[in-house]
Design a protein around this motif. Structure first.
Motif, PDB file in Angstrom:
ATOM      1  N   GLY A  73      38.204  17.375  -4.355  1.00  0.00           N
ATOM      2  CA  GLY A  73      38.569  18.776  -4.500  1.00  0.00           C
ATOM      3  C   GLY A  73      37.794  19.999  -4.684  1.00  0.00           C
ATOM      4  N   GLY A  74      36.376  19.765  -4.205  1.00  0.00           N
ATOM      5  CA  GLY A  74      35.560  20.523  -4.644  1.00  0.00           C
ATOM      6  C   GLY A  74      34.534  21.065  -6.425  1.00  0.00           C
ATOM      7  N   ASN A  75      35.481  20.075  -6.602  1.00  0.00           N
ATOM      8  CA  ASN A  75      35.075  20.035  -8.498  1.00  0.00           C
ATOM      9  C   ASN A  75      33.964  18.892  -8.616  1.00  0.00           C
ATOM     10  OD1 ASN A  75      37.203  21.324  -9.229  1.00  0.00           O
ATOM     11  ND2 ASN A  75      38.239  19.538  -9.662  1.00  0.00           N
ATOM     12  N   SER A  76      32.559  19.647  -9.325  1.00  0.00           N
ATOM     13  CA  SER A  76      31.566  19.245  -9.068  1.00  0.00           C
ATOM     14  C   SER A  76      31.910  18.080 -10.577  1.00  0.00           C
ATOM     15  CB  SER A  76      29.979  19.744  -9.731  1.00  0.00           C
ATOM     16  OG  SER A  76      30.943  20.615 -11.330  1.00  0.00           O
ATOM     17  N   LEU A  77      30.994  17.182 -10.565  1.00  0.00           N
ATOM     18  CA  LEU A  77      30.920  15.580 -10.795  1.00  0.00           C
ATOM     19  C   LEU A  77      30.085  15.694 -12.848  1.00  0.00           C
ATOM     20  CD1 LEU A  77      32.028  12.941  -8.800  1.00  0.00           C
ATOM     21  CD2 LEU A  77      33.482  14.367 -10.403  1.00  0.00           C
ATOM     22  N   GLN A  78      30.130  15.190 -13.649  1.00  0.00           N
ATOM     23  CA  GLN A  78      29.312  15.172 -14.592  1.00  0.00           C
ATOM     24  C   GLN A  78      29.179  14.438 -15.615  1.00  0.00           C
ATOM     25  OE1 GLN A  78      30.232  19.338 -16.405  1.00  0.00           O
ATOM     26  NE2 GLN A  78      29.656  20.408 -15.458  1.00  0.00           N
ATOM     27  N   ASN A  79      28.358  13.705 -16.368  1.00  0.00           N
ATOM     28  CA  ASN A  79      27.880  13.420 -17.838  1.00  0.00           C
ATOM     29  C   ASN A  79      28.644  11.950 -16.964  1.00  0.00           C
ATOM     30  OD1 ASN A  79      27.837  15.135 -19.387  1.00  0.00           O
ATOM     31  ND2 ASN A  79      29.319  16.014 -19.246  1.00  0.00           N
ATOM     32  N   CYS A  80      28.515  11.452 -15.593  1.00  0.00           N
ATOM     33  CA  CYS A  80      28.725   9.856 -15.305  1.00  0.00           C
ATOM     34  C   CYS A  80      28.374   8.673 -16.035  1.00  0.00           C
ATOM     35  CB  CYS A  80      28.797   9.539 -14.463  1.00  0.00           C
ATOM     36  SG  CYS A  80      29.067  10.823 -12.980  1.00  0.00           S
ATOM     37  N   PRO A  81      28.458   8.137 -16.552  1.00  0.00           N
ATOM     38  CA  PRO A  81      28.449   6.226 -17.197  1.00  0.00           C
ATOM     39  C   PRO A  81      27.559   6.122 -16.474  1.00  0.00           C
ATOM     40  CG  PRO A  81      30.345   6.006 -16.832  1.00  0.00           C
ATOM     41  CD  PRO A  81      30.158   7.717 -16.447  1.00  0.00           C
ATOM     42  N   LEU A 115      15.298  16.067 -17.121  1.00  0.00           N
ATOM     43  CA  LEU A 115      16.321  15.132 -18.250  1.00  0.00           C
ATOM     44  C   LEU A 115      17.891  15.992 -18.161  1.00  0.00           C
ATOM     45  CD1 LEU A 115      15.511  13.398 -21.136  1.00  0.00           C
ATOM     46  CD2 LEU A 115      17.577  14.533 -21.179  1.00  0.00           C
ATOM     47  N   HIS A 116      17.620  16.910 -18.139  1.00  0.00           N
ATOM     48  CA  HIS A 116      19.328  17.360 -18.034  1.00  0.00           C
ATOM     49  C   HIS A 116      19.693  17.135 -17.090  1.00  0.00           C
ATOM     50  CE1 HIS A 116      22.340  20.194 -18.481  1.00  0.00           C
ATOM     51  NE2 HIS A 116      22.513  20.542 -17.712  1.00  0.00           N
ATOM     52  N   GLU A 117      18.819  17.944 -15.731  1.00  0.00           N
ATOM     53  CA  GLU A 117      19.806  17.196 -14.382  1.00  0.00           C
ATOM     54  C   GLU A 117      20.458  15.982 -14.164  1.00  0.00           C
ATOM     55  OE1 GLU A 117      20.942  20.186 -12.530  1.00  0.00           O
ATOM     56  OE2 GLU A 117      20.589  21.200 -14.710  1.00  0.00           O
ATOM     57  N   TRP A 118      19.194  15.050 -14.585  1.00  0.00           N
ATOM     58  CA  TRP A 118      19.544  13.885 -14.506  1.00  0.00           C
ATOM     59  C   TRP A 118      21.028  13.267 -14.808  1.00  0.00           C
ATOM     60  CZ3 TRP A 118      20.019  10.139 -10.058  1.00  0.00           C
ATOM     61  CH2 TRP A 118      19.801   8.975 -10.779  1.00  0.00           C
ATOM     62  N   ASN A 119      20.956  13.029 -16.443  1.00  0.00           N
ATOM     63  CA  ASN A 119      22.251  12.749 -17.444  1.00  0.00           C
ATOM     64  C   ASN A 119      23.197  13.397 -16.671  1.00  0.00           C
ATOM     65  OD1 ASN A 119      19.958  10.658 -18.284  1.00  0.00           O
ATOM     66  ND2 ASN A 119      19.762  12.741 -20.296  1.00  0.00           N
ATOM     67  N   GLU A 131      17.126   7.283  -9.501  1.00  0.00           N
ATOM     68  CA  GLU A 131      17.182   8.932  -9.679  1.00  0.00           C
ATOM     69  C   GLU A 131      15.521   9.038  -8.995  1.00  0.00           C
ATOM     70  OE1 GLU A 131      14.116  10.284 -13.499  1.00  0.00           O
ATOM     71  OE2 GLU A 131      15.425   7.822 -13.642  1.00  0.00           O
ATOM     72  N   LEU A 132      14.702   8.275  -8.851  1.00  0.00           N
ATOM     73  CA  LEU A 132      13.466   8.551  -7.617  1.00  0.00           C
ATOM     74  C   LEU A 132      13.824   9.104  -6.038  1.00  0.00           C
ATOM     75  CD1 LEU A 132      10.886   9.109  -7.294  1.00  0.00           C
ATOM     76  CD2 LEU A 132      10.605   6.313  -6.614  1.00  0.00           C
ATOM     77  N   ALA A 133      15.107   8.959  -5.666  1.00  0.00           N
ATOM     78  CA  ALA A 133      15.330   9.143  -4.614  1.00  0.00           C
ATOM     79  C   ALA A 133      16.727   9.940  -4.622  1.00  0.00           C
ATOM     80  CB  ALA A 133      16.294   8.399  -3.961  1.00  0.00           C
ATOM     81  N   TYR A 134      17.016  10.611  -6.013  1.00  0.00           N
ATOM     82  CA  TYR A 134      17.610  12.188  -6.101  1.00  0.00           C
ATOM     83  C   TYR A 134      16.520  13.039  -6.215  1.00  0.00           C
ATOM     84  CZ  TYR A 134      20.143  15.165  -9.073  1.00  0.00           C
ATOM     85  OH  TYR A 134      20.686  16.294  -9.546  1.00  0.00           O
ATOM     86  N   PHE A 135      15.965  12.635  -6.787  1.00  0.00           N
ATOM     87  CA  PHE A 135      14.684  14.335  -6.441  1.00  0.00           C
ATOM     88  C   PHE A 135      14.182  14.298  -5.674  1.00  0.00           C
ATOM     89  CE2 PHE A 135      15.440  12.943 -11.222  1.00  0.00           C
ATOM     90  CZ  PHE A 135      15.755  14.409 -11.792  1.00  0.00           C
ATOM     91  N   HIS A 136      13.582  13.264  -4.799  1.00  0.00           N
ATOM     92  CA  HIS A 136      12.842  13.216  -3.973  1.00  0.00           C
ATOM     93  C   HIS A 136      14.157  14.168  -2.337  1.00  0.00           C
ATOM     94  CE1 HIS A 136       9.074  11.826  -2.555  1.00  0.00           C
ATOM     95  NE2 HIS A 136       9.569  10.885  -3.749  1.00  0.00           N
ATOM     96  N   ALA A 137      15.078  13.272  -2.876  1.00  0.00           N
ATOM     97  CA  ALA A 137      16.462  14.588  -2.099  1.00  0.00           C
ATOM     98  C   ALA A 137      16.208  16.303  -2.118  1.00  0.00           C
ATOM     99  CB  ALA A 137      17.320  13.702  -1.615  1.00  0.00           C
ATOM    100  N   ALA A 138      15.912  16.446  -3.048  1.00  0.00           N
ATOM    101  CA  ALA A 138      15.977  17.578  -3.363  1.00  0.00           C
ATOM    102  C   ALA A 138      15.383  18.053  -3.130  1.00  0.00           C
ATOM    103  CB  ALA A 138      16.728  18.191  -5.435  1.00  0.00           C
ATOM    104  N   SER A 139      13.817  17.849  -3.565  1.00  0.00           N
ATOM    105  CA  SER A 139      12.889  18.677  -3.465  1.00  0.00           C
ATOM    106  C   SER A 139      12.919  18.281  -1.508  1.00  0.00           C
ATOM    107  CB  SER A 139      11.346  17.568  -3.468  1.00  0.00           C
ATOM    108  OG  SER A 139      10.219  18.750  -3.155  1.00  0.00           O
ATOM    109  N   ASN A 140      13.239  17.531  -0.558  1.00  0.00           N
ATOM    110  CA  ASN A 140      13.563  17.711   0.339  1.00  0.00           C
ATOM    111  C   ASN A 140      14.264  18.694   1.405  1.00  0.00           C
ATOM    112  OD1 ASN A 140      10.965  15.285   0.563  1.00  0.00           O
ATOM    113  ND2 ASN A 140      12.724  13.947   0.833  1.00  0.00           N
TER     114      ASN A 140
END
Length: 229
Positions: A73-81, A115-119, A131-140
């Motif tokens: 639906g285009g809605n961002s997801l937040q605070n997943c367990p 920390l805030h963005e990952w959590n 976690e590592l792949a997530y930050f790598h993907a953004a930087s790339n």
């Protein structure tokens, strides 16, 4: 009579269980909103205080604001367990993150911002990206796009002048092949200014895609200031 009561109770419990399962949030994501920001536009807002990190003033560039999973639906997801932020995996790429994903918010500098963005957002992508792949993907992706260079080639530079939003979009589209969303805010004097540039990225975090929806809050102005750095 007792047997009937037990049967009715079991049916009620079963219905309750099914209802509860139906209310469990669906954290499956469709793609990402990849958000850049122009830090001067954040720092010059009224009442905002910025601090340079220990590494000094970042280079003049659009930097990463976030990589936010969104649903169909285009809605961002937040605070997943699930797993919370772990600093250990990022030590090897800390210098890269300080360059590509800095924060000047006092005192939320560096790791506190990551920390805030990952959590809040990254945990919603952990079914595909750890976690590592997530930050790598953004930087790339940030370095692949090079928004600052795209605008400079179109003679749109941070000189406190006003530019047509449509010209900004056209310059970025020509350079990347994809049309961005532009978000703006206001400086302390109330001038509208470019703040964020948003693309959509596939579920793996590696390819630009056409957005299936539109993020809320797009810039409503025809011209925006490009504040100097």
């Amino acid at each position: 009579m007792v047997k009937w009561s037990i049967s009715i109770l079991l049916i009620m419990l079963l219905n309750l269980a099914v209802t509860s399962l139906g209310n469990v949030p669906n954290f499956d994501y469709h793609a990402f909103y990849f958000i850049h920001q122009w830090l001067p536009s954040y720092c010059n807002q009224k009442g905002t205080k910025c601090c340079y990190p220990p590494t000094g003033r970042p280079a003049a560039d659009f930097t990463i604001y976030g990589l936010w999973p969104y649903n169909d639906g285009g809605n961002s997801l937040q605070n997943c367990p699930g797993s919370s932020y772990d600093v250990a995996p990022l030590k090897a790429i800390q210098n890269m993150l300080q360059k590509d994903w800095p924060s000047l918010t006092c005192p939320q500098i560096g790791r506190k911002f990551w920390l805030h963005e990952w959590n809040k957002h990254g945990t919603c992508s952990k079914s595909v990206l750890d976690e590592l792949a997530y930050f790598h993907a953004a930087s790339n992706m940030k370095n692949k796009l090079n928004i600052f260079e795209a605008l400079s080639k179109a003679r749109i530079i941070p000189n406190n002048q006003f530019y047509q939003v449509e010209n900004i979009k056209a310059a970025i589209t020509q350079a990347t092949g994809y049309r961005p969303f532009i978000f703006c805010n206001h400086d302390a004097e109330g001038n509208s200014q470019i703040w964020q540039v948003i693309f959509c990225v596939d579920k793996s975090g590696t390819k630009l895609v056409n957005c299936s929806g539109s993020p809320q809050g797009q810039c409503a102005y025809s011209t925006v200031k490009f504040p100097s750095y």
